[in-house]
Design an enzyme around this catalytic site. Structure first.
Site, PDB file in Angstrom:
ATOM      1  N   ARG A  18     -15.716  10.052   2.065  1.00  0.00           N
ATOM      2  CA  ARG A  18     -16.845  10.487   3.220  1.00  0.00           C
ATOM      3  C   ARG A  18     -15.973  11.481   4.166  1.00  0.00           C
ATOM      4  O   ARG A  18     -16.650  12.114   5.069  1.00  0.00           O
ATOM      5  CB  ARG A  18     -17.404   9.253   4.037  1.00  0.00           C
ATOM      6  N   HIS A  43      -0.434   1.857  -3.235  1.00  0.00           N
ATOM      7  CA  HIS A  43      -0.150   2.630  -4.637  1.00  0.00           C
ATOM      8  C   HIS A  43      -0.330   4.087  -4.389  1.00  0.00           C
ATOM      9  O   HIS A  43      -1.369   4.517  -4.749  1.00  0.00           O
ATOM     10  CB  HIS A  43      -0.763   2.112  -5.803  1.00  0.00           C
ATOM     11  N   ARG A  45      -0.347   7.899  -4.845  1.00  0.00           N
ATOM     12  CA  ARG A  45      -0.387   8.821  -5.963  1.00  0.00           C
ATOM     13  C   ARG A  45      -0.222  10.319  -5.555  1.00  0.00           C
ATOM     14  O   ARG A  45      -0.635  10.613  -4.344  1.00  0.00           O
ATOM     15  CB  ARG A  45      -1.556   8.779  -6.957  1.00  0.00           C
ATOM     16  N   GLU A  70       4.071   0.595  -4.643  1.00  0.00           N
ATOM     17  CA  GLU A  70       3.795   0.551  -5.966  1.00  0.00           C
ATOM     18  C   GLU A  70       3.803   2.230  -6.229  1.00  0.00           C
ATOM     19  O   GLU A  70       3.311   3.082  -5.521  1.00  0.00           O
ATOM     20  CB  GLU A  70       2.682  -0.058  -6.677  1.00  0.00           C
ATOM     21  N   THR A 100      -5.742   4.520 -13.274  1.00  0.00           N
ATOM     22  CA  THR A 100      -4.932   3.210 -12.914  1.00  0.00           C
ATOM     23  C   THR A 100      -3.884   3.052 -13.846  1.00  0.00           C
ATOM     24  O   THR A 100      -3.838   3.663 -14.914  1.00  0.00           O
ATOM     25  CB  THR A 100      -5.883   2.197 -12.821  1.00  0.00           C
ATOM     26  N   HIS A 190      -2.877  -6.891 -12.346  1.00  0.00           N
ATOM     27  CA  HIS A 190      -3.852  -5.744 -12.903  1.00  0.00           C
ATOM     28  C   HIS A 190      -5.052  -6.791 -13.536  1.00  0.00           C
ATOM     29  O   HIS A 190      -4.754  -7.583 -14.467  1.00  0.00           O
ATOM     30  CB  HIS A 190      -3.121  -5.006 -14.197  1.00  0.00           C
ATOM     31  N   ASP A 191      -6.192  -6.346 -13.066  1.00  0.00           N
ATOM     32  CA  ASP A 191      -7.433  -6.932 -13.546  1.00  0.00           C
ATOM     33  C   ASP A 191      -7.454  -8.681 -13.068  1.00  0.00           C
ATOM     34  O   ASP A 191      -8.195  -9.223 -14.029  1.00  0.00           O
ATOM     35  CB  ASP A 191      -7.813  -6.891 -15.044  1.00  0.00           C
ATOM     36  N   GLY A 213      -6.362  -6.001  -6.017  1.00  0.00           N
ATOM     37  CA  GLY A 213      -7.083  -4.989  -5.181  1.00  0.00           C
ATOM     38  C   GLY A 213      -8.553  -4.703  -5.705  1.00  0.00           C
ATOM     39  O   GLY A 213      -9.414  -5.146  -4.920  1.00  0.00           O
ATOM     40  N   HIS A 214      -8.720  -4.148  -6.809  1.00  0.00           N
ATOM     41  CA  HIS A 214     -10.136  -3.777  -7.275  1.00  0.00           C
ATOM     42  C   HIS A 214     -11.009  -4.998  -7.245  1.00  0.00           C
ATOM     43  O   HIS A 214     -12.103  -4.880  -6.610  1.00  0.00           O
ATOM     44  CB  HIS A 214      -9.975  -3.166  -8.682  1.00  0.00           C
TER      45      HIS A 214
END
Length: 237
Positions: A18, A43, A45, A70, A100, A190-191, A213-214
């Site tokens: 946004r 992380h 990028r 990371e 990811t 991860h996951d 995180g996710h």
């Protein structure tokens, strides 16, 4: 107790969608710590599509737990880590356009590069962890490049958990035993989520820290951030 580091990338993704500064990633990091998180992970990028480099500098000023950065060790990333001096840096071999992280390091093929990079980062007082697949030979390679810790890439575990959790975790247990024998600390990420985290924690020897995180941010949409962090911490006790 295994520590919980909350990855706040998705907070930055929402902000960037946004424009402006809502939600504010600095305030969310403060809140995560206040709600019980023992670390904050970011992380950044190259395209800054979620966490921006400026965010990393701002977060360094307020994070009071463990700050974990990371990323792929490009020259810009290395400079960032040297400037910020986080408690931990996690090296991840992701391509610039990766949605990811999707693979661990080949610690044998990239031995020279990792050895040089890790030495450079350690000289600035930062603990180094490297992202690896649950393969004993990759763990052995990690010891040779003199990293402090490994972060086991847990996507395969998460995918296989509901079908056969004993089979899914088996290579991770072997990798963890190898890491312990070689004197390496063990992180994982991860996951990981509220369904599969407790089983990982209870069966993976020497697990020092998980970075999530996710799934955590998705759960927070329903349960609220404070309650969600407490739910994850309970899985780690």
């Amino acid at each position: 107790m295994t520590k919980l580091s909350v990855n706040i990338n998705k907070i930055a993704t929402l902000r960037n969608a946004r424009g402006g500064d809502r939600p504010n990633v600095v305030q969310v990091a403060k809140d995560c710590e206040r709600f019980g998180a023992q670390g904050i992970t970011v992380h950044p990028r190259p395209d800054e599509r979620h966490i921006r480099y400026r965010d990393v500098y701002d977060l360094k000023e307020i994070v009071t737990t463990e700050f974990n950065i990371e990323g792929n060790p490009t020259p810009d990333f290395i400079k960032l880590v040297k400037d910020v001096k986080p408690e931990q840096v996690t090296l991840v071999p992701d391509a610039p356009d990766a949605i990811t992280s999707n693979a661990g390091w080949d610690t044998i093929r990239h031995k020279d590069f990792l050895t040089q990079t890790i030495l450079e980062l350690k000289e600035h007082g930062t603990r180094v962890s490297i992202f690896v697949d649950p393969k004993e030979e990759m763990v052995e390679g990690a010891a040779l490049v003199e990293t402090d810790r490994i972060e086991l890439y847990t996507e395969a575990y998460a995918k296989g958990y509901h079908a056969n959790r004993e089979q899914a975790i088996a290579p991770y247990i072997k990798a963890a035993h190898k890491a312990q024998a070689l004197g390496l600390g063990i992180n994982a990420g991860h996951d990981l989520d509220l369904d599969n985290l407790k089983y990982l924690k209870n069966n993976l020897p020497g697990l020092a820290e998980v970075s999530i995180g996710h799934a955590l941010i998705c759960d927070a949409l329903y349960f609220g951030l404070e309650n969600t962090i407490q739910l994850y911490l309970r899985q780690l006790k």
